[in-house]
Design a protein around this motif. Structure first.
Motif, PDB file in Angstrom:
ATOM      1  N   LYS A 128      32.796 -31.936  19.017  1.00  0.00           N
ATOM      2  CA  LYS A 128      32.046 -30.732  19.374  1.00  0.00           C
ATOM      3  C   LYS A 128      31.559 -30.001  18.117  1.00  0.00           C
ATOM      4  CE  LYS A 128      32.920 -26.917  22.551  1.00  0.00           C
ATOM      5  NZ  LYS A 128      34.075 -26.241  23.212  1.00  0.00           N
ATOM      6  N   GLN A 168      23.314 -29.715  15.080  1.00  0.00           N
ATOM      7  CA  GLN A 168      22.256 -28.962  15.769  1.00  0.00           C
ATOM      8  C   GLN A 168      21.839 -27.716  15.002  1.00  0.00           C
ATOM      9  OE1 GLN A 168      24.298 -28.511  19.484  1.00  0.00           O
ATOM     10  NE2 GLN A 168      23.324 -30.304  20.417  1.00  0.00           N
ATOM     11  N   ASN A 169      22.832 -26.980  14.468  1.00  0.00           N
ATOM     12  CA  ASN A 169      22.514 -25.674  13.881  1.00  0.00           C
ATOM     13  C   ASN A 169      22.397 -25.698  12.363  1.00  0.00           C
ATOM     14  OD1 ASN A 169      22.792 -24.615  16.514  1.00  0.00           O
ATOM     15  ND2 ASN A 169      24.995 -24.483  16.238  1.00  0.00           N
ATOM     16  N   SER A 225      27.678 -29.414  16.944  1.00  0.00           N
ATOM     17  CA  SER A 225      27.065 -28.096  16.742  1.00  0.00           C
ATOM     18  C   SER A 225      26.602 -27.937  15.297  1.00  0.00           C
ATOM     19  CB  SER A 225      28.030 -26.972  17.148  1.00  0.00           C
ATOM     20  OG  SER A 225      29.022 -26.801  16.162  1.00  0.00           O
ATOM     21  N   THR A 226      27.321 -28.581  14.367  1.00  0.00           N
ATOM     22  CA  THR A 226      26.888 -28.524  12.969  1.00  0.00           C
ATOM     23  C   THR A 226      25.553 -29.241  12.783  1.00  0.00           C
ATOM     24  OG1 THR A 226      29.200 -28.546  12.265  1.00  0.00           O
ATOM     25  CG2 THR A 226      27.556 -28.990  10.580  1.00  0.00           C
TER      26      THR A 226
END
Ligand code: HEC
Length: 165
Positions: free
Chosen positions: A123, A130-131, A127-128
């Motif tokens: 997870k 993606q962001n 998220s890393t």
């Protein structure tokens, strides 16, 4: 395994040669191999054929079979990567290894944190990706998207021993 087959093949060949040599004499095996009678020529051809089969088919087969074990990474103690994780491994090598250390991928870069130490779960990796991240350096957002990002995340989590999530 492959090494074993390879070594065994040569031991057998050596042993065969040795036997032919010591059982020489007029009526021995050596005589049979070296004489020109029909039967012994057949015998020699058979022995040659068997040796050829072993070297030409047996060893390549063993090598190909061992290549199938590529979904293990023995030096990082990782077994049975799924096809998604295998894909993630390729993608990691292409874009992430330039900045990160990850033993399973033989990656040693130090621009970003050592992932073997961070041990991010899937997870967090996702998220890393993606962001992006900025702090002690820059990691651009969206290096991978969609399934690519998920596969990389699954691979990194598995490679660092973090449980999924
Ligand atoms: C251009 C260099 C660069 C590339 C390429 C890069 N990263 Fe990073 N990464 C960084 C930096 C720098 C940080 C730390 C940023 C910070 O200080 O917060 C980081 C942080 C991380 C973190 C830790 C996040 C956290 O919150 O602790 C993870 C996980 C990560 N990267 C995974 C990846 C993955 C997977 C890829 C490939 C898709 C990748 N990185 C590609 C530079 C990079």
């Amino acid at each position: 395994m492959t090494t074993l087959v390879f070594v065994l093949a040569f031991i057998l060949l050596g042993l065969g040669t040795f036997l032919v040599a010591v059982s020489g004499g007029r009526h021995g095996l050596g005589a049979a191999v070296h004489s020109q009678s029909r039967g012994s020529r057949k015998f020699a051809t058979l022995v040659f054929g068997l040796a050829l089969l072993l070297l030409g088919v047996g060893i390549p087969t063993a090598v190909i079979a061992s290549v199938d074990d590529r979904n293990d990474i023995p030096h990082a103690n990782i077994k049975n990567l799924t096809s998604a994780e295998l894909r993630g491994r390729d993608l990691f090598g292409e874009r992430c290894a330039a900045c990160h250390t990850l033993a399973a991928s033989n990656a040693v870069a130090q621009v970003g944190p050592d992932l073997d130490t961070v041990q991010p779960n899937a997870k967090l990796v996702l998220s890393t990706i993606q962001n992006g991240r900025s702090g002690n350096g820059q990691m651009p957002a969206g290096i991978y998207t969609g399934q690519d990002a998920k596969d990389v995340a699954a691979y990194v989590a598995k490679a660092t021993g973090a449980s999924g999530g």
